[in-house]
Design a protein around this motif. Structure first.
Motif, PDB file in Angstrom:
ATOM      1  N   LEU A 207      12.825  53.878   7.553  1.00 10.39           N
ATOM      2  CA  LEU A 207      12.586  54.521   8.842  1.00 10.39           C
ATOM      3  C   LEU A 207      11.102  54.838   9.006  1.00 10.39           C
ATOM      4  O   LEU A 207      10.533  54.656  10.092  1.00 10.39           O
ATOM      5  CB  LEU A 207      13.424  55.793   8.953  1.00 10.39           C
ATOM      6  N   LEU A 208      10.474  55.292   7.930  1.00  7.85           N
ATOM      7  CA  LEU A 208       9.042  55.597   7.976  1.00  7.85           C
ATOM      8  C   LEU A 208       8.244  54.345   8.334  1.00  7.85           C
ATOM      9  O   LEU A 208       7.281  54.405   9.114  1.00  7.85           O
ATOM     10  CB  LEU A 208       8.588  56.155   6.629  1.00  7.85           C
ATOM     11  N   ARG A 209       8.644  53.201   7.783  1.00  8.89           N
ATOM     12  CA  ARG A 209       7.934  51.954   8.079  1.00  8.89           C
ATOM     13  C   ARG A 209       8.033  51.604   9.561  1.00  8.89           C
ATOM     14  O   ARG A 209       7.061  51.152  10.182  1.00  8.89           O
ATOM     15  CB  ARG A 209       8.506  50.821   7.231  1.00  8.89           C
ATOM     16  N   VAL A 210       9.219  51.790  10.148  1.00 12.87           N
ATOM     17  CA  VAL A 210       9.375  51.505  11.576  1.00 12.87           C
ATOM     18  C   VAL A 210       8.479  52.426  12.396  1.00 12.87           C
ATOM     19  O   VAL A 210       7.852  52.004  13.376  1.00 12.87           O
ATOM     20  CB  VAL A 210      10.848  51.661  12.007  1.00 12.87           C
ATOM     21  N   LEU A 211       8.411  53.701  12.004  1.00 16.37           N
ATOM     22  CA  LEU A 211       7.572  54.648  12.725  1.00 16.37           C
ATOM     23  C   LEU A 211       6.090  54.293  12.612  1.00 16.37           C
ATOM     24  O   LEU A 211       5.331  54.427  13.578  1.00 16.37           O
ATOM     25  CB  LEU A 211       7.803  56.062  12.199  1.00 16.37           C
ATOM     26  N   GLN A 212       5.673  53.841  11.448  1.00 15.06           N
ATOM     27  CA  GLN A 212       4.262  53.552  11.220  1.00 15.06           C
ATOM     28  C   GLN A 212       3.850  52.181  11.758  1.00 15.06           C
ATOM     29  O   GLN A 212       2.830  52.055  12.443  1.00 15.06           O
ATOM     30  CB  GLN A 212       3.948  53.614   9.717  1.00 15.06           C
ATOM     31  N   ASP A 213       4.643  51.157  11.428  1.00 17.16           N
ATOM     32  CA  ASP A 213       4.245  49.775  11.712  1.00 17.16           C
ATOM     33  C   ASP A 213       5.080  49.105  12.792  1.00 17.16           C
ATOM     34  O   ASP A 213       4.773  47.973  13.185  1.00 17.16           O
ATOM     35  CB  ASP A 213       4.333  48.936  10.427  1.00 17.16           C
ATOM     36  N   HIS A 214       6.169  49.766  13.236  1.00 15.97           N
ATOM     37  CA  HIS A 214       7.073  49.187  14.245  1.00 15.97           C
ATOM     38  C   HIS A 214       7.688  47.873  13.761  1.00 15.97           C
ATOM     39  O   HIS A 214       7.937  46.961  14.547  1.00 15.97           O
ATOM     40  CB  HIS A 214       6.346  48.970  15.575  1.00 15.97           C
ATOM     41  N   GLU A 215       7.938  47.775  12.450  1.00 16.80           N
ATOM     42  CA  GLU A 215       8.484  46.558  11.861  1.00 16.80           C
ATOM     43  C   GLU A 215       9.709  46.858  11.004  1.00 16.80           C
ATOM     44  O   GLU A 215       9.827  47.934  10.431  1.00 16.80           O
ATOM     45  CB  GLU A 215       7.433  45.865  10.978  1.00 16.80           C
ATOM     46  N   PHE A 216      10.602  45.861  10.912  1.00 21.43           N
ATOM     47  CA  PHE A 216      11.769  45.975  10.035  1.00 21.43           C
ATOM     48  C   PHE A 216      12.372  44.591   9.858  1.00 21.43           C
ATOM     49  O   PHE A 216      11.998  43.639  10.546  1.00 21.43           O
ATOM     50  CB  PHE A 216      12.814  46.928  10.639  1.00 21.43           C
ATOM     51  N   GLU A 217      13.328  44.483   8.934  1.00 23.20           N
ATOM     52  CA  GLU A 217      14.104  43.254   8.755  1.00 23.20           C
ATOM     53  C   GLU A 217      15.587  43.592   8.826  1.00 23.20           C
ATOM     54  O   GLU A 217      16.010  44.637   8.358  1.00 23.20           O
ATOM     55  CB  GLU A 217      13.819  42.590   7.396  1.00 23.20           C
ATOM     56  N   ARG A 218      16.348  42.683   9.410  1.00 24.76           N
ATOM     57  CA  ARG A 218      17.803  42.836   9.361  1.00 24.76           C
ATOM     58  C   ARG A 218      18.272  42.642   7.922  1.00 24.76           C
ATOM     59  O   ARG A 218      17.642  41.920   7.142  1.00 24.76           O
ATOM     60  CB  ARG A 218      18.492  41.798  10.241  1.00 24.76           C
ATOM     61  N   LEU A 219      19.388  43.250   7.585  1.00 19.92           N
ATOM     62  CA  LEU A 219      19.992  43.012   6.284  1.00 19.92           C
ATOM     63  C   LEU A 219      20.334  41.530   6.162  1.00 19.92           C
ATOM     64  O   LEU A 219      20.930  40.949   7.065  1.00 19.92           O
ATOM     65  CB  LEU A 219      21.268  43.844   6.131  1.00 19.92           C
ATOM     66  N   GLY A 220      19.947  40.932   5.039  1.00 15.96           N
ATOM     67  CA  GLY A 220      20.246  39.521   4.816  1.00 15.96           C
ATOM     68  C   GLY A 220      19.248  38.575   5.444  1.00 15.96           C
ATOM     69  O   GLY A 220      19.462  37.367   5.458  1.00 15.96           O
ATOM     70  N   SER A 221      18.129  39.107   5.984  1.00 16.64           N
ATOM     71  CA  SER A 221      17.127  38.259   6.609  1.00 16.64           C
ATOM     72  C   SER A 221      15.744  38.607   6.072  1.00 16.64           C
ATOM     73  O   SER A 221      15.458  39.770   5.777  1.00 16.64           O
ATOM     74  CB  SER A 221      17.143  38.434   8.133  1.00 16.64           C
ATOM     75  N   SER A 222      14.899  37.583   5.960  1.00 19.88           N
ATOM     76  CA  SER A 222      13.510  37.813   5.539  1.00 19.88           C
ATOM     77  C   SER A 222      12.560  37.796   6.728  1.00 19.88           C
ATOM     78  O   SER A 222      11.353  37.948   6.563  1.00 19.88           O
ATOM     79  CB  SER A 222      13.084  36.734   4.531  1.00 19.88           C
ATOM     80  N   THR A 223      13.105  37.628   7.932  1.00 19.14           N
ATOM     81  CA  THR A 223      12.280  37.587   9.141  1.00 19.14           C
ATOM     82  C   THR A 223      11.910  39.007   9.569  1.00 19.14           C
ATOM     83  O   THR A 223      12.784  39.844   9.779  1.00 19.14           O
ATOM     84  CB  THR A 223      13.025  36.892  10.293  1.00 19.14           C
ATOM     85  N   THR A 224      10.628  39.255   9.687  1.00 19.47           N
ATOM     86  CA  THR A 224      10.157  40.574  10.122  1.00 19.47           C
ATOM     87  C   THR A 224      10.186  40.639  11.638  1.00 19.47           C
ATOM     88  O   THR A 224       9.671  39.754  12.329  1.00 19.47           O
ATOM     89  CB  THR A 224       8.728  40.831   9.612  1.00 19.47           C
ATOM     90  N   ARG A 225      10.806  41.691  12.150  1.00 20.10           N
ATOM     91  CA  ARG A 225      10.912  41.884  13.599  1.00 20.10           C
ATOM     92  C   ARG A 225      10.100  43.105  14.005  1.00 20.10           C
ATOM     93  O   ARG A 225       9.976  44.057  13.246  1.00 20.10           O
ATOM     94  CB  ARG A 225      12.384  42.059  14.012  1.00 20.10           C
ATOM     95  N   THR A 226       9.569  43.058  15.216  1.00 19.45           N
ATOM     96  CA  THR A 226       8.791  44.187  15.725  1.00 19.45           C
ATOM     97  C   THR A 226       9.514  44.802  16.925  1.00 19.45           C
ATOM     98  O   THR A 226      10.179  44.093  17.689  1.00 19.45           O
ATOM     99  CB  THR A 226       7.378  43.746  16.151  1.00 19.45           C
TER     100      THR A 226
END
Length: 344
Positions: A207-226
């Motif tokens: 959650l901290l990463r989303v707040l800081q960088d606006h990025e995450f990955e879905r479970l089971g995926s290596s694709t970074t989404r913004t």
């Protein structure tokens, strides 16, 4: 010639303007090609180029299908979220109260709503933290985009990550299809993390990463989404104490609590209780098929003097029960009311 080709035969398939598509054979030695070589090249080329075109068409069709599936998944997930939000009527969203503490909180809402700052709503269970979150969203520049709510305390720890960030098909046992997470649904809008103090420690870093960088990955995926999502959170827990116990990250607390708003408990705003009682009566009497004209002073005194551990939610339930059991147009409290003995 630079490649050592001294003999070649070429069959042109089609002229694409900037270049010609075709098929050729070449030799590094002087060679006389048969008279029908172009015809043979044409026959082989037709087969190969038709196969190539079919493959290109298949890839385009697959790409279009993937885009349609992504849109379908997003719309289905968004419809589920909207149905959940629609369950809350607009009248229930009204914030009733004239007390100084409550008006201070509403003023803070107006101050922060037009910004994109994170807001942390603090208050006991039943004080209306969800209503405050909806008010902030409706007054914000994101009002035309979704408000997506996640109750962090209501979801099993094993499902919260999938709920927040989504998962791909086969990411874990039971993941029979791809799921879009709440952060993706809230892209361009607002996400409300209710009871954020109950979020498992291992998910707090994500959650901290989303707040800081606006990025995450879905479970089971290596694709970074913004995502571009405003975060409003709420809790009834003492986050400072959780930080001391190392059950909540201090850096996450600082990110969530850029603008804290404390909602007073009902016993801190007793002067608002008569207003709330009549608001609930007015709102509920049509649905209950009853009309109430008076609330006896002794009944109102009992309601005002009670400590309301369940706050506004408990008050609403007590008023609705009293309306159901009262035989006439005068509101009466039954024996089950915890504070009845104090003044009645």
């Amino acid at each position: 010639r630079r490649m050592g080709v001294v003999a070649a035969a070429f069959w042109a398939h089609r002229d694409l303007g900037s270049h010609v598509e075709g098929m050729a054979i070449s030799s590094t030695k002087p060679k006389i090609w048969p008279d029908d070589i172009v015809e043979r090249l044409g026959a082989v080329g037709e087969v190969l180029f038709n196969a190539l075109h079919r493959r290109r068409a298949d890839l385009k069709l697959q790409h279009a299908y993937d885009e349609i599936r992504n849109l379908k998944d997003h719309l289905e997930a968004e419809n589920i979220t909207l149905r959940e939000e629609i369950k809350v009527s607009f009248k229930d969203d009204e914030l009733i109260g004239k007390s100084h503490m409550f008006q201070t909180a509403l003023h803070q809402v107006e101050q922060v709503a037009s910004t994109d700052s994170t807001v942390l709503i603090l208050g006991e269970t039943g004080t209306g933290k969800g209503l405050i979150a909806r008010r902030i969203h409706r007054l914000s520049l994101r009002r035309d985009r979704p408000l997506v709510t996640v109750n962090c305390a209501a979801l099993p720890a094993t499902l919260i990550e999938s709920e927040l960030f989504g998962h791909e098909k086969g990411a874990f046992t039971g993941a029979i299809e791809r799921k879009i997470g709440r952060f993706e649904l809230a892209d361009g809008g607002t996400i409300f993390l209710d009871e954020v103090g109950d979020l498992p420690l291992e998910l707090q870093a994500k959650l901290l990463r989303v707040l800081q960088d606006h990025e995450f990955e879905r479970l089971g995926s290596s694709t970074t989404r913004t995502v571009d999502t405003r975060v409003i959170s709420a809790t009834n827990r003492d986050l400072d104490m959780l930080i001391e116990k190392r059950a909540f990250r201090a850096d996450l607390y600082y990110r969530l609590g850029v603008f804290p708003i404390r909602i007073p408990s009902l016993c801190e705003r007793r002067d608002d209780i008569p207003l709330l009682v009549w608001f609930f009566i007015t709102h509920l009497q049509t649905r209950l098929g009853k009309a109430f004209k008076t609330v006896p002073p002794r009944v109102m005194d009992a309601l005002v003097s009670y400590d309301w551990p369940g706050n506004i939610r408990e008050l609403r339930n007590i008023v609705e029960r009293a309306m159901i059991l009262s035989p006439g147009s005068k509101l009466e409290l039954d024996e089950a009311f915890p504070g009845r003995h104090r003044t009645i």
